[in-house]
Design a protein around this motif. Structure first.
Motif, PDB file in Angstrom:
ATOM      1  N   UNK A   1      53.330  49.801  79.975  1.00 30.45           N
ATOM      2  CA  UNK A   1      53.317  48.368  79.697  1.00 30.45           C
ATOM      3  C   UNK A   1      52.147  47.709  80.420  1.00 30.45           C
ATOM      4  N   UNK A   2      51.524  46.752  79.735  1.00 30.25           N
ATOM      5  CA  UNK A   2      50.403  45.969  80.251  1.00 30.25           C
ATOM      6  C   UNK A   2      49.118  46.779  80.366  1.00 30.25           C
ATOM      7  N   UNK A   3      49.134  47.993  79.822  1.00 24.92           N
ATOM      8  CA  UNK A   3      47.901  48.786  79.747  1.00 24.92           C
ATOM      9  C   UNK A   3      47.682  49.155  78.285  1.00 24.92           C
ATOM     10  N   UNK A   4      46.479  48.979  77.815  1.00 24.66           N
ATOM     11  CA  UNK A   4      46.201  49.275  76.415  1.00 24.66           C
ATOM     12  C   UNK A   4      46.168  50.780  76.185  1.00 24.66           C
ATOM     13  N   UNK A   5      46.615  51.188  75.010  1.00 18.87           N
ATOM     14  CA  UNK A   5      46.549  52.604  74.663  1.00 18.87           C
ATOM     15  C   UNK A   5      45.088  53.029  74.548  1.00 18.87           C
ATOM     16  N   UNK A   6      44.782  54.171  75.142  1.00 18.84           N
ATOM     17  CA  UNK A   6      43.403  54.669  75.126  1.00 18.84           C
ATOM     18  C   UNK A   6      43.382  56.083  74.566  1.00 18.84           C
ATOM     19  N   UNK A   7      42.215  56.687  74.586  1.00 13.19           N
ATOM     20  CA  UNK A   7      42.054  57.996  73.968  1.00 13.19           C
ATOM     21  C   UNK A   7      42.949  59.047  74.622  1.00 13.19           C
TER      22      UNK A   7
ATOM     23  N   UNK B   1      44.857  44.331  79.122  1.00 11.06           N
ATOM     24  CA  UNK B   1      44.068  45.152  80.045  1.00 11.06           C
ATOM     25  C   UNK B   1      43.353  44.251  81.053  1.00 11.06           C
ATOM     26  N   UNK B   2      42.770  43.166  80.548  1.00 10.77           N
ATOM     27  CA  UNK B   2      42.081  42.215  81.438  1.00 10.77           C
ATOM     28  C   UNK B   2      43.085  41.573  82.398  1.00 10.77           C
TER      29      UNK B   2
ATOM     30  N   UNK C   1      39.030  52.953  74.383  1.00  7.48           N
ATOM     31  CA  UNK C   1      40.250  52.352  73.870  1.00  7.48           C
ATOM     32  C   UNK C   1      40.547  52.925  72.490  1.00  7.48           C
ATOM     33  N   UNK C   2      41.815  53.239  72.263  1.00  7.70           N
ATOM     34  CA  UNK C   2      42.199  53.929  71.036  1.00  7.70           C
ATOM     35  C   UNK C   2      41.879  53.094  69.805  1.00  7.70           C
TER      36      UNK C   2
ATOM     37  N   UNK D   1      39.466  50.984  69.346  1.00 10.30           N
ATOM     38  CA  UNK D   1      38.034  51.022  69.064  1.00 10.30           C
ATOM     39  C   UNK D   1      37.620  52.374  68.488  1.00 10.30           C
ATOM     40  N   UNK D   2      38.241  53.439  68.958  1.00  6.16           N
ATOM     41  CA  UNK D   2      37.927  54.762  68.440  1.00  6.16           C
ATOM     42  C   UNK D   2      38.323  54.868  66.967  1.00  6.16           C
ATOM     43  N   UNK D   3      39.502  54.369  66.621  1.00  4.31           N
ATOM     44  CA  UNK D   3      39.958  54.413  65.228  1.00  4.31           C
ATOM     45  C   UNK D   3      39.087  53.525  64.343  1.00  4.31           C
ATOM     46  N   UNK D   4      38.714  52.353  64.866  1.00  6.86           N
ATOM     47  CA  UNK D   4      37.825  51.453  64.114  1.00  6.86           C
ATOM     48  C   UNK D   4      36.516  52.147  63.771  1.00  6.86           C
ATOM     49  N   UNK D   5      35.947  52.820  64.766  1.00 12.10           N
ATOM     50  CA  UNK D   5      34.657  53.470  64.531  1.00 12.10           C
ATOM     51  C   UNK D   5      34.784  54.595  63.507  1.00 12.10           C
ATOM     52  N   UNK D   6      35.892  55.347  63.557  1.00 16.16           N
ATOM     53  CA  UNK D   6      36.089  56.431  62.581  1.00 16.16           C
ATOM     54  C   UNK D   6      36.122  55.872  61.161  1.00 16.16           C
ATOM     55  N   UNK D   7      36.824  54.773  60.963  1.00 18.86           N
ATOM     56  CA  UNK D   7      36.924  54.163  59.630  1.00 18.86           C
ATOM     57  C   UNK D   7      35.580  53.575  59.206  1.00 18.86           C
TER      58      UNK D   7
END
Length: 605
Positions: A140-146, A209-210, A409-410, A412-418
């Motif tokens: 909680x309060x941490x963004x999902x990352x790679x 995250x901030x 950040x997960x 951003x990784x998915x965004x870049x793949x798409x």
């Protein structure tokens, strides 16, 4: 071909017991019945199956393995059921028995698969105990990352395979929603946005995250803030209503962010965070004390571990209660194991519990699992398994980071793949002078981009680290999702041209009964298709999704070889109908296999 393998094993066992009844009786008394040791042939030229039991029996029977194999083969020759399944067996080497299925048996099995929506994968008996798959588990309060990518994708694939086999599966998200970090988060929230505690949705925390970083910076630099934060933990744990409201706000905000990613990846999870097990922590301590396992060490309550031989282990003890009276992650994990195996209504009544986490937690789980076993919480036949996985690395072989050195950040990784997939698709459309609607481009880019990320992870042996490369995972050649998705589109297109769309023609009982094959390329494809049930069961048992990926990739390669070297649409009947049936079964097998990996297929690309 598991159904056929079970029949063959029964016939081999009957021949073995008929040839050596005294040995069979003695083996049953000893609780170790004779085993024909039937398995897939080591090479295609040796047939379909190989029985190696004669070698193991040589010493107890005091006979040459080849003599034992000869006696087994003689009795098989007299068995009409065996003769209906196999060609005459061959003895090779010191006593291996090579078995080749009759062509008509293989062709009939293809027909059976085409008429079966499960493609030959037998379900387990209904009414079994649930299987718990614990995966993803962000904080909680941490963004999902790679770092959460592998747990989420691997756990989902394993859950899908277990569900397809017919197991009731509890997909549990053991979210980190409790602990000392909430003291600083709640204190920061109370001070910077007190209105949030009285009015629903009065404040949008935005980037959690901030928010977490701000709270952590204050905690590290401000002594007064530290003191207040520690007091806040006590308030939270004692049920203070204001602290609980702040905690709930933080949890709800995080859940919304997590759910966006889960929806995007088509992941289903039931959240059961660390807080769920709080009421059971005291019982854990009481159980361990009653079992005589707890030892006081420096004021902390611990369980000292044992080595495999029962002597004292060199590993650190598992701390169950800290010297200040508080609990830790190990206590919560022990409470979770205890609850998951306990019979309803006091627990889940599971008989298999699977944890999908990074390999760095292996020693933690080894210790916790040992304590649970020694405490007697694992029922007879219960399975407690850690499914470890390696790191996601950049192409430089180091832990994957952004250019600024931050964790990727997960989202951003998915965004870049798409985005990369969309750019590649638009470039391909321009080269082919093809016009497509924007909705088509968006659907293909999203499906292929996300599939590429999932498949790149799942196709690697999870135990090892793997290097993340957009160029490799988005390639239309090699063992990639785009290659497999394109193969499905191509094969389904061939079946449609031949009149086998959605099973038309191929599902006709008369057509299924008259399937016949003659070319080596056909038989190679047939044998690969008929291995699907065995591969699914192997993944269910060994929890290695890359085995399914390798199978699907090899299936594509064999299909391409078949289609390139053997005429299909231009063939005369009855060869044309049989070959189109292979096309349809190939497409259906690929679709089902990719579906078990959490990857949807497309009609066009």
């Amino acid at each position: 071909m598991l159904r056929i393998a079970h029949a063959l094993n029964s016939q081999l066992l009957g021949a073995l017991e008929s040839a050596y009844p005294e040995a069979a009786a003695a083996a049953r008394v000893a609780g170790a019945p004779l085993d024909p040791q039937l398995g897939p042939a080591s090479k295609p030229e040796f047939g379909d199956f190989q029985a190696n039991g004669a070698l193991a029996l040589a010493r107890p029977l005091r006979l040459a393995p080849r003599a034992i194999a000869t006696a087994i083969v003689e009795r098989l020759a007299a068995d009409p059921d065996f003769g209906a399944l196999c060609l005459p067996p061959e003895i090779a080497g010191p006593g291996f028995i090579n078995l080749t299925l009759r062509p008509e048996v293989l062709a009939a099995e293809v027909g059976r698969r085409l008429a079966d929506p499960r493609l030959g994968v037998e379900p387990v008996a209904p009414g079994g105990a649930p299987v718990v798959v614990d995966f993803s588990s962000p904080n909680i309060a941490k963004e999902m990352h790679v770092g959460h990518l592998r747990s989420t994708i691997i756990g989902d694939a394993l859950a899908r395979v277990l569900e397809f086999r017919g197991h009731p599966v509890l997909r549990l998200n053991h979210v980190g929603d409790w602990g000392t970090q909430f003291g600083m988060l709640i204190t920061h929230l109370k001070q910077v946005a007190p209105e949030a505690l009285d009015t629903a949705d009065a404040v949008d925390l935005g980037d959690l995250v901030a928010f977490y970083r701000q709270a952590k910076a204050r905690f590290d630099s401000d002594e007064a803030f530290q003191t207040t934060s520690r007091e806040e933990v006590v308030k939270l744990q004692s049920g203070d209503p204001v602290s609980r409201r702040a905690w709930q706000l933080l949890c709800d905000q995080s859940r919304r962010e997590f759910q966006r990613l889960y929806d995007r990846l088509d992941i289903r999870l039931d959240e059961r965070g660390e807080s769920f097990y709080n009421p059971y922590l005291e019982a854990v301590v009481a159980d361990l004390a009653a079992a005589g396992l707890l030892v006081s060490d420096g004021g902390a309550q611990c369980v000292f571990l044992e080595a495999d031989d029962g002597t004292a282990s060199q590993a650190p003890p598992v701390i169950v209660r800290k010297s200040d009276g508080g609990f830790n992650y190990a206590t919560t994990d022990l409470a979770a194991i205890r609850y998951r195996f306990a019979a309803p209504p006091d627990g889940d009544g599971a008989r298999r519990v699977i944890y999908v986490t990074d390999a760095g937690q292996a020693s933690h789980f080894a210790g916790v699992f040992q304590v649970a076993r020694r405490a007697g919480w694992i029922p007879e036949g219960g399975r407690l398994e850690h499914v470890p996985f390696g790191l996601v690395q950049g192409e430089d072989g180091k832990k994957l980071k952004t250019r600024a050195g931050d964790t990727v950040r997960l989202k951003e990784l998915l965004d870049e793949a798409v985005e990369r997939c969309e750019a590649d698709l638009r470039r391909r459309l321009a080269e082919e002078d093809r016009q497509e609607e924007e909705a088509f481009i968006s659907e293909v880019a999203s499906t292929v981009g996300l599939a590429a990320v999932k498949y790149a992870d799942l196709s690697t042996n999870r135990i090892t680290n793997y290097q993340f490369s957009f160029d490799r995972m988005l390639a239309l050649s090699g063992n990639t999702a785009p290659y497999l998705l394109y193969a499905v589109v191509r094969i389904a297109g061939i079946a449609r041209k031949g009149g086998h769309e959605d099973g038309a023609g191929a599902a006709d009982p008369e057509a299924l009964a008259s399937l016949a094959f003659s070319e080596p390329q056909e038989w190679a494809l047939v044998r690969q298709l008929l291995q699907f049930d065995a591969v699914v069961q192997e993944v269910e048992e060994e929890l290695l999704p890359n085995r399914l990926c390798s199978y699907l990739f090899e299936l594509c390669q064999l299909f391409n070889r078949f289609y390139d070297q053997v005429p299909v649409l231009r063939a005369e009947e009855p060869a044309r109908g049989s070959r189109l049936a292979l096309c349809r079964l190939s497409a259906e097998t690929l679709k089902q296999g990719l579906g078990l990996l959490g990857i949807p297929t497309l009609e066009r690309m």
